[in-house]
Design an enzyme around this catalytic site. Structure first.
Site, short mmCIF file in Angstrom:
data_model
loop_
_atom_site.label_atom_id
_atom_site.label_comp_id
_atom_site.label_asym_id
_atom_site.label_seq_id
_atom_site.Cartn_x
_atom_site.Cartn_y
_atom_site.Cartn_z
N ASP A 1 98.90 15.39 74.32
CA ASP A 1 97.95 15.08 75.40
C ASP A 1 96.55 15.27 74.83
OD1 ASP A 1 96.70 14.76 78.12
OD2 ASP A 1 98.80 14.81 78.71
N GLN B 1 97.13 5.50 68.39
CA GLN B 1 98.45 6.13 68.35
C GLN B 1 99.44 5.28 67.55
OE1 GLN B 1 99.26 7.27 72.42
NE2 GLN B 1 97.68 8.85 72.34
N ARG C 1 111.34 -2.71 92.03
CA ARG C 1 110.54 -2.75 93.26
C ARG C 1 110.94 -3.97 94.09
NH1 ARG C 1 104.69 -1.92 91.70
NH2 ARG C 1 105.12 0.28 91.99
N ASP D 1 108.92 -3.24 88.14
CA ASP D 1 108.62 -4.38 89.02
C ASP D 1 109.90 -5.04 89.51
OD1 ASP D 1 105.84 -4.05 88.68
OD2 ASP D 1 106.02 -4.91 86.70
N HIS E 1 102.34 -8.11 83.31
CA HIS E 1 102.59 -6.88 84.08
C HIS E 1 101.31 -6.53 84.88
CE1 HIS E 1 104.60 -3.08 84.81
NE2 HIS E 1 103.71 -2.38 84.16
N ARG F 1 96.43 -3.46 87.16
CA ARG F 1 96.86 -2.86 85.89
C ARG F 1 95.98 -3.34 84.74
NH1 ARG F 1 102.98 -4.22 87.28
NH2 ARG F 1 103.61 -2.31 88.32
N GLY G 1 97.76 7.83 79.00
CA GLY G 1 96.79 6.77 79.21
C GLY G 1 96.02 6.99 80.49
N ASN H 1 100.02 1.52 81.38
CA ASN H 1 99.68 0.15 81.79
C ASN H 1 98.45 -0.42 81.10
OD1 ASN H 1 101.66 -0.67 83.63
ND2 ASN H 1 100.87 0.79 85.12
N GLN I 1 101.64 13.26 85.33
CA GLN I 1 102.68 13.26 86.37
C GLN I 1 104.02 12.76 85.85
OE1 GLN I 1 101.65 12.35 90.48
NE2 GLN I 1 99.95 11.18 89.63
N ILE I 2 103.99 11.63 85.13
CA ILE I 2 105.27 11.09 84.64
C ILE I 2 105.81 11.97 83.52
CG2 ILE I 2 106.37 9.12 83.50
CD1 ILE I 2 104.40 7.33 84.96
N1 LIG Z 1 105.11 0.80 83.31
C1 LIG Z 1 105.35 1.37 84.46
O1 LIG Z 1 106.30 1.04 85.16
C2 LIG Z 1 104.47 2.46 84.95
C3 LIG Z 1 103.38 2.80 84.23
N2 LIG Z 1 102.57 3.79 84.66
C4 LIG Z 1 101.45 4.15 83.78
O2 LIG Z 1 101.82 5.31 83.05
C5 LIG Z 1 100.66 6.04 82.70
C6 LIG Z 1 100.78 7.51 83.08
O3 LIG Z 1 100.88 7.62 84.48
P1 LIG Z 1 100.79 9.06 85.17
O4 LIG Z 1 101.65 10.03 84.46
O5 LIG Z 1 100.99 8.83 86.61
O6 LIG Z 1 99.25 9.38 84.92
P2 LIG Z 1 98.56 10.81 84.77
O7 LIG Z 1 97.09 10.57 84.83
O8 LIG Z 1 99.17 11.81 85.70
O9 LIG Z 1 98.96 11.23 83.29
C7 LIG Z 1 98.43 10.59 82.18
C8 LIG Z 1 98.38 11.63 81.10
O10 LIG Z 1 97.96 10.96 79.91
C9 LIG Z 1 97.04 11.80 79.27
N3 LIG Z 1 96.25 11.02 78.33
C10 LIG Z 1 95.13 10.30 78.55
N4 LIG Z 1 94.67 9.79 77.41
C11 LIG Z 1 95.54 10.19 76.44
C12 LIG Z 1 95.59 10.00 75.04
N5 LIG Z 1 94.66 9.30 74.41
N6 LIG Z 1 96.61 10.57 74.37
C13 LIG Z 1 97.55 11.30 74.99
N7 LIG Z 1 97.54 11.53 76.30
C14 LIG Z 1 96.55 10.98 77.02
C15 LIG Z 1 96.24 12.41 80.41
O11 LIG Z 1 95.52 13.56 80.02
C16 LIG Z 1 97.35 12.73 81.40
O12 LIG Z 1 97.92 14.01 81.17
C17 LIG Z 1 99.49 5.32 83.36
O13 LIG Z 1 98.90 4.45 82.41
C18 LIG Z 1 100.16 4.52 84.46
O14 LIG Z 1 99.42 3.37 84.83
C19 LIG Z 1 102.84 4.49 85.78
C20 LIG Z 1 103.92 4.17 86.55
C21 LIG Z 1 104.81 3.12 86.19
O1 LIG Z 2 100.09 0.71 88.14
C1 LIG Z 2 100.37 1.92 88.19
O2 LIG Z 2 99.56 2.83 88.25
C2 LIG Z 2 101.80 2.32 88.13
C3 LIG Z 2 102.62 1.14 88.25
O3 LIG Z 2 102.92 0.49 87.29
C4 LIG Z 2 102.83 0.69 89.60
O4 LIG Z 2 102.97 1.55 90.49
O5 LIG Z 2 102.88 -0.49 89.83
#
Ligand SMILES: NC(=O)C1=CN([C@@H]2O[C@H](COP(=O)(O)OP(=O)(O)OC[C@H]3O[C@@H](n4cnc5c(N)ncnc54)[C@H](O)[C@@H]3O)[C@@H](O)[C@H]2O)C=CC1
Ligand SMILES: O=C([O-])CC(=O)C(=O)O
Length: 219
Positions: free
Chosen positions: A43, A113, A163, A160, A188, A99, A90, A132, A16-17
């Site tokens: 991916d 990686q 937010r 955060d 975090h 998290r 991830g 996360n 998604q991101i």
């Molecule tokens: N730090 C922050 O502020 C935020 C962090 N996050 C984190 O970001 C990450 C991604 O979130 P989304 O895009 O919503 O999740 P998502 O599940 O939609 O996308 C994650 C992608 O990572 C891929 N993936 C999984 N293992 C992998 C690997 N070993 N190597 C490469 N790609 C891999 C998946 O196949 C998927 O396409 C999550 O860990 C989420 O918790 C999300 C929102 C805010």
């Molecule tokens: O935890 C997650 O999946 C994404 C994130 O960092 C939040 O929304 O707080």
């Protein structure tokens, strides 16, 4: 003179991101309107088809700054020659999880990686960790990619902070740009502490302290 393209890695680019991020990078929003880029998108094999779809959309969009796209499930190919790495890939938190609950899955991903970046990235590569728990993953990456300068590695805990600003602005019915001096302490995850002790709202009559305006410590 036209600038040389910069290779930018986005891991988890089919997620998604990642899907929202890559067109922004291709449009120059990250590195500037005169900086050509070559996007490296990584991916995992189950997401390979979706990743290829993301690549097709990028090609369709014909972004003038986008000089190439590498879409791969191979970490070495993805990391080779990159000067910027945005580590989004991830396991995301599911309902009821904190998290830190995704740590065991994401730590092993980060070790692998980081080792690939250590060996194959461009010298002086800059790294932004998003997956996360972002600060822990950044620490793992630092440990397993020791040749990347420490100051080049950062993580996205800004969410955060933003937010907290958003919630204060809703609560006090003020513009988010008028909220200042909010601090986020701690990890975090659930030990994080949004601190509004010094927070203030900018008003035409001067600054007003947030704790007094909220007047509800429990909140
Ligand atoms: N730090 C922050 O502020 C935020 C962090 N996050 C984190 O970001 C990450 C991604 O979130 P989304 O895009 O919503 O999740 P998502 O599940 O939609 O996308 C994650 C992608 O990572 C891929 N993936 C999984 N293992 C992998 C690997 N070993 N190597 C490469 N790609 C891999 C998946 O196949 C998927 O396409 C999550 O860990 C989420 O918790 C999300 C929102 C805010
Ligand atoms: O935890 C997650 O999946 C994404 C994130 O960092 C939040 O929304 O707080």
């Amino acid at each position: 003179m036209a600038k040389e393209p910069v290779r930018v890695l986005v891991t988890g680019a089919a997620g998604q991101i990642g899907y929202a991020l890559v067109p922004m990078i291709a449009r120059g929003i990250m590195l500037g309107p005169d900086q050509p880029v070559i996007l490296h998108m990584l991916d995992i094999p189950p997401a390979a088809e979706a990743l290829n779809g993301v690549k097709m959309e990028l090609v369709d969009a014909a972004f003038p700054l986008l000089k190439g796209v590498v879409a791969t499930t191979d970490a070495v190919e993805a990391c080779t020659g990159v000067s910027v790495a945005v580590m989004v890939g991830g396991f995301p938190r599911k309902e009821g999880m904190e998290r830190k609950d995704v740590m065991s899955k994401n730590v092993s991903i980060y070790k692998a990686q980081a080792s690939a970046l250590e060996k194959y990235a461009a010298p002086n590569c800059k790294v932004l960790v998003v997956a996360n728990p972002a600060n822990t993953n950044a620490l793992i990456l630092k440990e397993f990619a020791p040749s990347i300068p420490e100051k080049n590695i950062t993580c996205l805990t800004r969410l955060d902070h933003n937010r907290a600003l958003g919630q204060i602005s809703e609560r006090l019915n003020v513009q988010v740009s008028d909220v200042k001096n909010v601090i986020i302490w701690g990890n975090h995850s659930s030990t994080q502490y949004p601190d509004v002790t010094h927070a203030a709202i900018k008003t035409p009559e001067g600054e007003k302290p947030v704790p007094a305006l909220v007047n509800d410590d429990a909140w």
